[in-house]
Design an enzyme around this catalytic site. Structure first.
Site, PDB file in Angstrom:
ATOM      1  N   ASP A 184       0.892  -1.073  -0.031  1.00 22.21           N
ATOM      2  CA  ASP A 184       0.190  -0.020   0.033  1.00 22.21           C
ATOM      3  C   ASP A 184       0.802   1.116  -0.157  1.00 22.21           C
ATOM      4  OD1 ASP A 184      -2.476   1.536   0.000  1.00 22.21           O
ATOM      5  OD2 ASP A 184      -2.263   1.653   2.349  1.00 22.21           O
ATOM      6  N   GLU A 268      -3.028  -1.771  -5.284  1.00 20.18           N
ATOM      7  CA  GLU A 268      -4.142  -1.097  -5.734  1.00 20.18           C
ATOM      8  C   GLU A 268      -4.271  -0.322  -6.905  1.00 20.18           C
ATOM      9  OE1 GLU A 268      -7.444   1.019  -2.652  1.00 20.18           O
ATOM     10  OE2 GLU A 268      -5.039   1.071  -2.178  1.00 20.18           O
ATOM     11  N   ASP A 350      -2.080   2.053   7.423  1.00 24.56           N
ATOM     12  CA  ASP A 350      -1.565   1.487   6.212  1.00 24.56           C
ATOM     13  C   ASP A 350      -1.144   0.086   6.081  1.00 24.56           C
ATOM     14  OD1 ASP A 350      -1.596   4.114   5.307  1.00 24.56           O
ATOM     15  OD2 ASP A 350       0.530   4.460   6.185  1.00 24.56           O
TER      16      ASP A 350
END
Ligand SMILES: [Zn+2]
Length: 370
Positions: A184, A268, A350
């Site tokens: 991430d 992502e 996170d």
């Protein structure tokens, strides 16, 4: 497979004038071709192809005899570039092709063929210009495809060479939950991994980014058009170039490490444009650092037979408890840590997101259930 190599060129004064001539002439032909495209469409509602444009080139050269000093294949490369700019515009609905400006930070021209590289004598031989000194930090074997010569805003010249090495890409290796990692984009850190590891930007890069802010302010305080503003701008350009190099170096090492240590990497798909508008994330993402990192991950994964798994940008990776699945709709960007009201797990924002990204990606692959 194709690989790109980039080397610094050290032209003589005379050669740098010739390189600049190539850059200027190619820009001229590009703008002419774009103008022809627009005008033809306005007048006839039809498009003019690159082959028709190339047929007009001899008369363009008669009107502008100085174009004869430049490699004609480089000039023809421009009609090809204009055509692909239009293809991108129609296919990806991205902005209408723009005219090239002298003020663009990087100036470049293509050399489609008929150039050569000599590693022993340390020279690159270019059509119309001849042998230019180059520094090769690595050798390669393979068929030379298009090369691009570029000049940075601090006046350095580089050549990028695309090489077909006739090696086949390795076949994809299989992956499991254990050999997959989720990553991430951190807000404080550069990335956070699903195994709990947090990777910050290196200190040298942070220092340069700090200095960037100072120099940007300095430029904006100087009077427009003044010599001092020009000087400050030059310093800024130098620093910007340094940051780009530092960032590429850091990202190359990190992407290589991640690709070597894992069989699959889950990430992502970020809407970087939307995120940069968000004040908190602007610095973390700045200058599309994230997308350049993803590009590096993608091509390295291809070279080493690894897999990149992407999850959609609308999956709520940070708001979902990675332990029990509780959806915390009250979570705001300011909350760095939170406790799940349901299972009482204490989350680092996170890290929780990185674990969810990995989970979503493996669910899509039917490798884990819900
Ligand atoms: Zn929970």
């Amino acid at each position: 497979m194709m690989k790109a190599y980039r080397f610094r060129l050290y032209p003589t004064v005379e050669q740098s004038i010739q390189l600049d001539q190539h850059i200027g002439s190619c820009r001229f032909v590009y703008n002419w071709a774009l103008d022809q495209k627009i005008k033809t469409y306005e007048q006839t509602k039809k498009s003019i192809s690159r082959f028709d444009l190339n047929k007009l080139m001899p008369s363009l050269k008669t009107e502008n005899p100085w174009l004869a000093d430049v490699n004609s294949q480089s000039l023809q490369g421009m009609t090809k570039q204009v055509e692909s700019a239009f293809t991108r515009f129609f296919r990806e609905k991205k902005g209408f092709p723009k005219f090239k400006s002298k003020k663009n930070p990087v100036q470049a021209f293509p050399i489609p063929q008929h150039y050569s590289v000599n590693f022993e004598t340390g020279v690159v031989k270019l059509p119309k210009i001849g042998e230019i000194k180059a520094v090769f930090h690595r050798n390669f074997v393979g068929e030379l495809k298009t090369a691009t010569v570029s000049k940075t805003c601090t006046g350095k010249y580089y050549i990028s060479i695309l090489v077909e090495n006739n090696e086949e890409l390795p076949s994809r290796q299989s992956f499991t939950e254990v050999t997959t990692i989720g990553i991430d984009v951190g807000i404080k850190d550069f990335v956070v991994l699903s195994n709990g590891e947090k990777i910050e930007n290196p200190k040298y890069l942070k220092n340069s980014l700090q200095r960037l802010k100072i120099l940007q302010k300095r430029v904006s305080r100087k009077q427009i058009g003044s010599k001092n503003r020009e000087k400050a701008k030059q310093l800024l350009a130098k620093l910007y170039e340094k940051i780009t190099n530092q960032r590429n170096d850091f990202q190359n090492k990190l992407s290589f490490k991640l690709v070597s240590e894992n069989q699959a990497i889950a990430l992502e798909t970020l809407n970087v444009k939307g995120m940069v508008k968000n004040h908190h994330l602007a610095q973390a993402i700045g200058d599309s650092a994230w997308s350049s990192f993803v590009t590096k991950l993608e091509y390295k994964a291809e070279w080493y037979g690894k897999t990149i798994l992407r999850i959609g940008q609308f999956e709520p990776s940070s708001k979902l408890c990675s332990v029990c699945g509780y959806h915390n709709s009250n979570l705001t960007l300011k909350d760095r840590e939170w406790v799940c009201p349901d299972c009482k797990t204490k989350h680092d924002r996170d890290l929780n997101a990185a674990i969810n990204i990995k989970k979503f990606a493996l669910m899509d692959q039917n490798l884990i259930g819900i």
